[in-house]
Design a protein around this motif. Structure first.
Motif, PDB file in Angstrom:
ATOM      1  N   GLU A  48       0.836  -1.196   0.000  1.00 26.10           N
ATOM      2  CA  GLU A  48       0.000   0.000   0.000  1.00 26.10           C
ATOM      3  C   GLU A  48       0.873   1.249   0.000  1.00 26.10           C
ATOM      4  N   LEU A  49       0.384   2.309  -0.604  1.00 26.25           N
ATOM      5  CA  LEU A  49       1.122   3.572  -0.622  1.00 26.25           C
ATOM      6  C   LEU A  49       0.578   4.576   0.384  1.00 26.25           C
TER       7      LEU A  49
ATOM      8  N   GLU B 133      -0.231   9.801   2.091  1.00 26.92           N
ATOM      9  CA  GLU B 133      -0.200   9.075   0.812  1.00 26.92           C
ATOM     10  C   GLU B 133       1.161   9.316   0.158  1.00 26.92           C
ATOM     11  N   TYR B 134       1.871   8.238  -0.143  1.00 26.63           N
ATOM     12  CA  TYR B 134       3.180   8.340  -0.795  1.00 26.63           C
ATOM     13  C   TYR B 134       3.022   8.123  -2.294  1.00 26.63           C
ATOM     14  N   ARG B 135       3.907   8.726  -3.074  1.00 27.28           N
ATOM     15  CA  ARG B 135       3.832   8.634  -4.537  1.00 27.28           C
ATOM     16  C   ARG B 135       4.329   7.308  -5.072  1.00 27.28           C
ATOM     17  N   SER B 136       5.268   6.688  -4.352  1.00 23.44           N
ATOM     18  CA  SER B 136       5.854   5.438  -4.838  1.00 23.44           C
ATOM     19  C   SER B 136       6.349   4.608  -3.664  1.00 23.44           C
ATOM     20  N   LEU B 137       6.622   3.348  -3.921  1.00 25.05           N
ATOM     21  CA  LEU B 137       7.179   2.476  -2.899  1.00 25.05           C
ATOM     22  C   LEU B 137       8.564   2.974  -2.490  1.00 25.05           C
ATOM     23  N   ASP B 138       9.290   3.547  -3.423  1.00 22.73           N
ATOM     24  CA  ASP B 138      10.605   4.102  -3.118  1.00 22.73           C
ATOM     25  C   ASP B 138      10.484   5.240  -2.097  1.00 22.73           C
ATOM     26  N   ASP B 139       9.507   6.125  -2.280  1.00 21.52           N
ATOM     27  CA  ASP B 139       9.282   7.209  -1.320  1.00 21.52           C
ATOM     28  C   ASP B 139       8.900   6.654   0.050  1.00 21.52           C
TER      29      ASP B 139
ATOM     30  N   GLN C 139       9.746   3.694   1.268  1.00 21.33           N
ATOM     31  CA  GLN C 139      10.934   3.093   1.871  1.00 21.33           C
ATOM     32  C   GLN C 139      11.906   4.157   2.384  1.00 21.33           C
ATOM     33  N   LYS C 140      12.002   5.278   1.687  1.00 21.25           N
ATOM     34  CA  LYS C 140      12.847   6.383   2.159  1.00 21.25           C
ATOM     35  C   LYS C 140      12.302   6.931   3.476  1.00 21.25           C
TER      36      LYS C 140
END
Length: 72
Positions: free
Chosen positions: A19-20, A30-36, A38-39
């Motif tokens: 989920e984002l 709400e995050y834009r991506s899984l990378d964001d 994880q950061k």
């Protein structure tokens, strides 16, 4: 800004489920991506480690080795 273990847990759950969006303490992010995502997790975890609210024990076990035996 002081982070909490609740925030870290919410981030972990979101990463595990793919989920984002993350919800904690009546707030939703709400995050834009899984990378964001994880950061954000790494930032919160690092802050909690640095402040002593979280222990790194058991997560950094150092090098490991694998022995394989066979009968020739």
């Amino acid at each position: 800004m002081a982070f909490t273990l609740t925030q870290l847990s919410a981030l972990e759950e979101a990463i595990a489920s793919g989920e984002l969006s993350v919800q904690y303490d009546g707030k939703k992010v709400e995050y834009r991506s899984l990378d964001d995502l994880q950061k954000a997790y790494n930032m919160v975890r690092g802050s909690l480690l640095a402040s002593g609210q979280l222990s790194d024990a058991g997560t950094n076990r150092g090098p490991s080795s694998l022995a394989i035996f066979s009968r020739d």
